[in-house]
Structure formats: structure tokens, C-alpha cells
Design a protein around this motif. Structure first.
Motif, PDB file in Angstrom:
ATOM      1  N   LEU A   7       2.049   4.267   4.052  1.00 27.34           N
ATOM      2  CA  LEU A   7       2.402   5.668   4.242  1.00 27.34           C
ATOM      3  C   LEU A   7       2.610   5.892   5.735  1.00 27.34           C
ATOM      4  O   LEU A   7       1.703   5.637   6.539  1.00 27.34           O
ATOM      5  CB  LEU A   7       1.281   6.556   3.704  1.00 27.34           C
ATOM      6  CG  LEU A   7       1.426   8.068   3.821  1.00 27.34           C
ATOM      7  CD1 LEU A   7       2.680   8.553   3.105  1.00 27.34           C
ATOM      8  CD2 LEU A   7       0.190   8.754   3.254  1.00 27.34           C
ATOM      9  N   VAL A   8       3.798   6.333   6.121  1.00 26.90           N
ATOM     10  CA  VAL A   8       4.129   6.553   7.531  1.00 26.90           C
ATOM     11  C   VAL A   8       4.414   8.039   7.714  1.00 26.90           C
ATOM     12  O   VAL A   8       5.247   8.608   7.009  1.00 26.90           O
ATOM     13  CB  VAL A   8       5.345   5.712   7.959  1.00 26.90           C
ATOM     14  CG1 VAL A   8       5.567   5.832   9.455  1.00 26.90           C
ATOM     15  CG2 VAL A   8       5.164   4.247   7.578  1.00 26.90           C
ATOM     16  N   LEU A   9       3.713   8.656   8.663  1.00 31.97           N
ATOM     17  CA  LEU A   9       3.737  10.112   8.791  1.00 31.97           C
ATOM     18  C   LEU A   9       4.261  10.558  10.146  1.00 31.97           C
ATOM     19  O   LEU A   9       3.978   9.931  11.165  1.00 31.97           O
ATOM     20  CB  LEU A   9       2.319  10.666   8.605  1.00 31.97           C
ATOM     21  CG  LEU A   9       1.602  10.261   7.305  1.00 31.97           C
ATOM     22  CD1 LEU A   9       0.175  10.753   7.310  1.00 31.97           C
ATOM     23  CD2 LEU A   9       2.351  10.772   6.099  1.00 31.97           C
ATOM     24  N   GLY A  10       5.035  11.653  10.144  1.00 27.92           N
ATOM     25  CA  GLY A  10       5.471  12.235  11.404  1.00 27.92           C
ATOM     26  C   GLY A  10       6.867  12.805  11.352  1.00 27.92           C
ATOM     27  O   GLY A  10       7.803  12.109  10.920  1.00 27.92           O
ATOM     28  N   ASP A  11       7.016  14.057  11.784  1.00 28.94           N
ATOM     29  CA  ASP A  11       8.352  14.654  11.861  1.00 28.94           C
ATOM     30  C   ASP A  11       9.274  13.847  12.755  1.00 28.94           C
ATOM     31  O   ASP A  11      10.485  13.777  12.522  1.00 28.94           O
ATOM     32  CB  ASP A  11       8.246  16.079  12.443  1.00 28.94           C
ATOM     33  CG  ASP A  11       7.727  17.096  11.441  1.00 28.94           C
ATOM     34  OD1 ASP A  11       7.661  16.767  10.240  1.00 28.94           O
ATOM     35  OD2 ASP A  11       7.387  18.214  11.869  1.00 28.94           O
TER      36      ASP A  11
END
Length: 266
Positions: A7-11
Motif C-alpha cells: 500500500l503506497v500512500l500520498g497525494d
């Protein structure tokens, strides 16, 4: 054999301000241990979406690595979303707090400044030790600001210099018994000037005739050596089944009059 997800997160990843580096590195770290990445999810800084995905991750039983969003600024939502997904409160983790305090003391000493734990910015930094109740910590060798684990879901910062050694530590600490247990064989051949539509019936027949193998087709339109071609192959965990299916495939391609190039092994 566990299933591994990322899971990779970030706008910033979805907007293009930053390019993701975690996917290829996770593939590399898992592959070096005889393991494989099965899926990836990429989500922006949306707490509700993150919590929804984490509910599925916790329920799946899969090993999931989550990168990003565990800081203490308003755009960091992962710690809160994890607690929401689990239905537990955030709680100060004593060991994580102690490591942050030690880090801040060291930084103050390096600057020749007195250390004041109650200073507003130091109190804000301690928020990074607030984890879902019951979490365990993942040591961060870069700056001692820990990540955390709940079951088989592991949370680490988005910074590669921190996340990657933390991911290695998790693999080597908790999953070493699975290393090199995955025996995966691939054999493929270059098929020049062919169309996938014409090869699909052969691919379907091979998968039906050899249970446990998968057939793959990787087209290329501008390869510098082979030109337009298809990398057509079979893969699976049974060497004999892969060999039998591959030999059947090559015979069938020859009977179809296909222009064949070299075999590729992995």
C-alpha cells in the motif's frame, strides 16, 4: 505461503510531484528472498479511503506493507486511519516515545542547545509515537522514529531511506521461514510479427491442458533487437509441467508457421 501486498500512500504520487519508488524496491526485496509481490494499491491523502482499504488489509490475512502518512502533519492520516479500521483508539507507545525523545536529545546536543521536552515542537514530534492500541514497533535505523505493525500489516514512512531497511527488518524478523520456499519457473520465446488475437486459442488450450501453469503474453512494438514481437511464455511452480507446456507451445507455434526468436529463461 503468505500473500504479500503493498500500500503506497500520498497525494504527491498521484499528482506526479513525486515518482513512486516503493513498488520496484518491494519487488526486489521480496525477490531476493524467494518471495513475490502479489498486488499494489496507491491511495492519496484521504483518511476515509485509507481506512476502507486498511479494513480489507487487516481482514485479508495477507502480509501488507504500507508506506507513507505516519508523520504528524495535517496531511498524514495513516495512524488515525489504521486505528479507525481496527476500531481501537490511538495510544502513546512507550518504546516509540522513548526513541523519539532520545533522537531529540541527540539533535539538541549536536546543536549545542538545551533540551526541553515540553517545547511545542517537541510535543508535536511525540505525536509520531501515537499508534493504534496494541501495535508493536518497527525500528527505524535512520532516525529512530519508529513505524508500527498490527498483525501482518506493517506501517513505515514514505521516505525510501527509512522505509526500505524497515521493510527488510520485517521480512527477516517475521517471515524468514518462507524464504526460498517459492519455486517459480518461467520459460518464454520471442514470437515475431504475431498478433495476440491469433495466439489466444493456443494460450487457452495450454492453460486447460496443464493445470497449475499460467500462460503470459508480453507484446512489444519497438524493441531495439527483436523489433515488433510478443514474449510468449509459460510459468508455474512445477518444473516438469512448465517444461511440458513450453515444449507443446513451441511445437504448436512452429506448426502455425510463426517466426520464432530465442528462448528466454527466468
Amino acid at each position: 505461503m503468505p500473500t504479500f501486498g503493498l500500500l503506497v500512500l500520498g497525494d504527491e504520487l498521484l499528482s506526479g510531484r513525486r515518482a513512486d519508488k516503493h513498488v520496484p524496491k518491494a519487488i526486489e526485496l521480496l525477490g531476493a528472498r524467494g518471495l513475490a509481490l502479489s498486488y499494489v494499491h496507491m491511495i492519496g491523502d484521504d483518511r476515509a479511503r485509507i481506512a476502507d482499504q486498511l479494513r480489507r488489509s487487516f481482514a485479508s490475512g495477507d502480509v501488507v506493507f504500507s508506506c507513507g502518512g505516519i508523520g504528524a502533519t495535517p496531511d498524514d492520516h495513516t495512524r488515525q486511519a489504521a486505528a479507525e479500521a481496527l476500531g481501537v483508539p490511538l495510544a502513546m507507545h512507550p518504546a516509540a516515545r522513548a526513541q523519539i525523545l532520545a533522537r531529540m536529545r541527540d539533535v539538541a546536543s549536536e546543536k549545542g542547545e538545551p533540551f526541553d521536552e515540553e517545547r511545542a515542537d517537541n510535543l508535536q514530534r511525540l505525536q509520531m509515537a501515537m499508534f493504534p492500541e496494541g501495535a508493536s514497533i518497527i525500528p527505524n535505523p535512520y532516525n529512530r522514529i519508529a513505524g508500527f505493525s498490527v498483525g501482518h500489516v506493517h506501517f513505515m514512512p514514505g521516505f525510501p531511506v527509512m522505509a526500505w531497511p524497515m521493510m527488510e527488518w520485517v521480512l527477516d524478523t517475521f517471515y524468514a521461514r518462507w524464504f526460498e520456499r517459492r519455486h517459480w519457473v518461467e520459460r518464454s520465446i520471442i514470437v515475431r510479427k504475431a498478433y495476440e488475437a491469433a495466439l489466444t486459442p493456443l494460450m487457452e488450450r495450454l492453460e486447460a491442458a496443464y493445470p497449475g501453469i499460467k500462460v503470459f503474453s508480453l507484446p512489444s512494438v519497438d524493441h531495439p533487437v527483436y523489433g515488433p514481437h510478443i514474449d510468449l511464455g509459460v510459468k508455474g511452480g512445477d518444473q516438469q509441467a512448465v517444461d511440458a507446456a513450453f515444449e507443446d507451445m513451441v511445437r504448436s507455434l512452429g506448426a502455425m508457421g510463426c517466426d520464432l526468436g530465442p528462448e528466454l529463461r527466468r
